[in-house]
Motif scaffolding. Structure first.
Motif, PDB file in Angstrom:
ATOM      1  N   TYR A  98       0.853  -1.187   0.000  1.00 12.20           N
ATOM      2  CA  TYR A  98       0.000   0.000   0.000  1.00 12.20           C
ATOM      3  C   TYR A  98       0.890   1.239   0.000  1.00 12.20           C
ATOM      4  O   TYR A  98       1.740   1.399   0.872  1.00 12.20           O
ATOM      5  N   PRO A 155      -0.869   8.117   0.147  1.00 10.09           N
ATOM      6  CA  PRO A 155      -1.582   8.965  -0.825  1.00 10.09           C
ATOM      7  C   PRO A 155      -0.680   9.983  -1.519  1.00 10.09           C
ATOM      8  O   PRO A 155      -0.843  10.247  -2.711  1.00 10.09           O
ATOM      9  N   ALA A 159      -6.477  -0.658  -8.977  1.00 10.30           N
ATOM     10  CA  ALA A 159      -5.983  -0.144  -7.701  1.00 10.30           C
ATOM     11  C   ALA A 159      -7.153  -0.053  -6.730  1.00 10.30           C
ATOM     12  O   ALA A 159      -8.302   0.052  -7.146  1.00 10.30           O
ATOM     13  N   SER A 214      -8.223   1.165  -2.372  1.00  7.68           N
ATOM     14  CA  SER A 214      -7.862   1.880  -1.163  1.00  7.68           C
ATOM     15  C   SER A 214      -8.969   1.711  -0.135  1.00  7.68           C
ATOM     16  O   SER A 214     -10.094   1.341  -0.480  1.00  7.68           O
ATOM     17  N   VAL A 221      -2.954   3.359  -1.120  1.00 11.49           N
ATOM     18  CA  VAL A 221      -3.439   2.725  -2.346  1.00 11.49           C
ATOM     19  C   VAL A 221      -2.603   1.496  -2.681  1.00 11.49           C
ATOM     20  O   VAL A 221      -1.363   1.562  -2.701  1.00 11.49           O
TER      21      VAL A 221
END
Length: 100
Positions: free
Chosen positions: A26, A29, A68, A70, A90
């Protein structure tokens, strides 16, 4: 580390800024390049992370629908399991590569 689609870098951050959850890296951002992600309406709720937001990833010539995802507002109890707050981070999958 980089998330790459067809040679185009769509996210880049030092390894120590990434979080690995269930085998997925991940990205924070702030590491996501502008203009590559478009939210989709694909619904998904993880039993312990909460509601996900999926994105189409486009490099200008090709697109990967739901390439993708999130968790914009993860279930707070999941922070203990992950070890930190990963709100808005993400992860990339399908036709994208995460490389060093």
């Amino acid at each position: 580390m980089k998330a790459v689609l067809n040679g185009t870098t769509v996210a880049e951050a030092p390894l120590e800024d990434l979080i690995k959850i269930e085998g997925n890296w991940y990205f924070p951002p702030s590491s996501i390049a502008e203009g590559f992600l478009t939210p989709t309406d694909t619904p998904y709720t993880c039993s312990w992370k909460g509601e996900a937001q999926y994105f189409t990833v486009s490099d200008g010539t090709s697109s990967v629908t739901d390439g993708a995802f999130s968790y914009p507002a993860p279930t707070p109890s999941s922070f203990d399991r992950v070890g930190q707050d990963y709100s808005g981070y993400v992860a990339f999958w399908k036709d994208l590569q995460v490389i060093e």
